[in-house]
Design an enzyme around this catalytic site. Structure first.
Site, PDB file in Angstrom:
ATOM      1  N   TRP A  81     -12.027   3.718  -2.404  1.00 33.20           N
ATOM      2  CA  TRP A  81     -12.240   2.586  -3.300  1.00 33.20           C
ATOM      3  C   TRP A  81     -13.716   2.269  -3.459  1.00 33.20           C
ATOM      4  CZ3 TRP A  81     -10.012   2.001   1.534  1.00 33.20           C
ATOM      5  CH2 TRP A  81     -10.720   1.246   2.458  1.00 33.20           C
ATOM      6  N   HIS A 106      -8.183  -9.069   0.752  1.00 30.40           N
ATOM      7  CA  HIS A 106      -7.224  -9.662  -0.176  1.00 30.40           C
ATOM      8  C   HIS A 106      -7.199 -11.181  -0.020  1.00 30.40           C
ATOM      9  CE1 HIS A 106      -5.781  -5.654   1.136  1.00 30.40           C
ATOM     10  NE2 HIS A 106      -5.679  -5.471  -0.163  1.00 30.40           N
ATOM     11  N   CYS A 123     -14.384  -6.072   1.999  1.00 33.19           N
ATOM     12  CA  CYS A 123     -13.344  -5.985   0.979  1.00 33.19           C
ATOM     13  C   CYS A 123     -12.026  -6.372   1.634  1.00 33.19           C
ATOM     14  CB  CYS A 123     -13.264  -4.605   0.348  1.00 33.19           C
ATOM     15  SG  CYS A 123     -13.348  -3.235   1.496  1.00 33.19           S
ATOM     16  N   GLU A 172     -15.475 -10.999   9.361  1.00 30.47           N
ATOM     17  CA  GLU A 172     -15.856  -9.609   9.659  1.00 30.47           C
ATOM     18  C   GLU A 172     -17.294  -9.471  10.129  1.00 30.47           C
ATOM     19  OE1 GLU A 172     -14.822  -6.591   6.817  1.00 30.47           O
ATOM     20  OE2 GLU A 172     -12.966  -7.617   6.257  1.00 30.47           O
ATOM     21  N   HIS A 219      -2.049  -5.571  -6.754  1.00 31.23           N
ATOM     22  CA  HIS A 219      -2.242  -6.817  -6.024  1.00 31.23           C
ATOM     23  C   HIS A 219      -3.702  -7.265  -6.094  1.00 31.23           C
ATOM     24  CE1 HIS A 219      -2.751  -3.522  -3.079  1.00 31.23           C
ATOM     25  NE2 HIS A 219      -3.670  -4.292  -2.530  1.00 31.23           N
ATOM     26  N   TYR A 277      -8.134  -0.846 -10.465  1.00 33.09           N
ATOM     27  CA  TYR A 277      -8.238   0.564 -10.094  1.00 33.09           C
ATOM     28  C   TYR A 277      -7.057   0.949  -9.218  1.00 33.09           C
ATOM     29  CZ  TYR A 277      -9.650  -0.548  -5.342  1.00 33.09           C
ATOM     30  OH  TYR A 277      -9.660  -1.010  -4.048  1.00 33.09           O
ATOM     31  N   GLU A 290      -4.289   2.113  -2.794  1.00 35.93           N
ATOM     32  CA  GLU A 290      -4.920   0.852  -3.152  1.00 35.93           C
ATOM     33  C   GLU A 290      -4.778   0.739  -4.669  1.00 35.93           C
ATOM     34  OE1 GLU A 290      -5.848  -1.496  -1.346  1.00 35.93           O
ATOM     35  OE2 GLU A 290      -6.777  -0.776   0.492  1.00 35.93           O
ATOM     36  N   HIS A 331       0.820  -1.211   0.000  1.00 36.94           N
ATOM     37  CA  HIS A 331       0.000   0.000   0.000  1.00 36.94           C
ATOM     38  C   HIS A 331       0.856   1.264   0.000  1.00 36.94           C
ATOM     39  CE1 HIS A 331      -3.574  -2.523   1.626  1.00 36.94           C
ATOM     40  NE2 HIS A 331      -3.572  -2.463   0.313  1.00 36.94           N
ATOM     41  N   GLU A 339      -5.425  -2.246  -7.127  1.00 33.76           N
ATOM     42  CA  GLU A 339      -5.941  -3.600  -6.999  1.00 33.76           C
ATOM     43  C   GLU A 339      -6.595  -4.129  -8.271  1.00 33.76           C
ATOM     44  OE1 GLU A 339      -6.764  -3.648  -2.243  1.00 33.76           O
ATOM     45  OE2 GLU A 339      -8.494  -3.211  -3.515  1.00 33.76           O
TER      46      GLU A 339
END
Length: 169
Positions: free
Chosen positions: A157, A67, A65, A85, A30, A100, A110, A24, A112
């Site tokens: 994002w 990874h 959101c 979460e 990524h 983006y 970000e 980041h 990604e």
């Protein structure tokens, strides 16, 4: 334990792994995923990020959101984070993917390759307070109005992904 992200080419070829914070800071591309959840009224679930988050704390964003781990599918990762979460499980369907790049404050980026999933959920949540401070459902019309009036209340994002999502309706 350090959290790693999977670095990829624009074609999603794995290039290696990097510690999440470093990725980041450098803005390297990524893998990521985003989940949009809706209730039976068609309202979207928003989560407010916990105040302890290292970037974008206390801002509203989509349901989940994060990874995927190396060798973890995007769908498996999305289901894992729904459980971690929000304390829920539901069927998800991939809607689209795109790349983006967004500055998220504190000299962090970000960048990604984001796979976006959608699902429906009616039921009780068990929030992980280290990740999520609160949740709410909102109509897309009310969400658009709120984002225009107070854009600073939403993650960068999410603004990008929501715009892309509307193009895939």
């Amino acid at each position: 334990m350090e959290e790693l992200v999977v670095l990829v080419s624009p074609e999603d070829q794995v290039l290696g792994q990097m510690e999440k914070m470093k990725a980041h800071e450098t803005g390297l591309l990524h893998r990521a995923f985003s989940v949009f959840l809706f209730n039976d009224k068609g309202e979207m679930l928003l989560q407010k990020r916990a105040s302890e988050k290292y970037h974008s704390p206390e801002q509203w964003t989509n349901a989940v959101c994060s990874h995927p781990k190396l060798n973890e599918s995007y769908l498996d990762a999305a289901n894992r984070r729904l459980s971690e979460e929000l304390g829920i499980n539901t069927d998800l369907k991939e809607k689209f993917n795109f790349i983006y790049k967004a500055e998220v404050g504190k000299n962090l980026w970000e960048h990604e390759l984001d796979h976006v999933f959608v699902g429906n959920f009616e039921g009780d949540f068990k929030l992980n307070k280290n990740e999520v401070s609160e949740i709410r459902y909102i109509s897309l019309k009310d969400l658009e109005n709120e984002m225009q009036e107070k854009p600073e209340n939403f993650t960068e994002w999410f603004k990008i992904i929501l715009k892309e999502y509307k193009q895939h309706l």
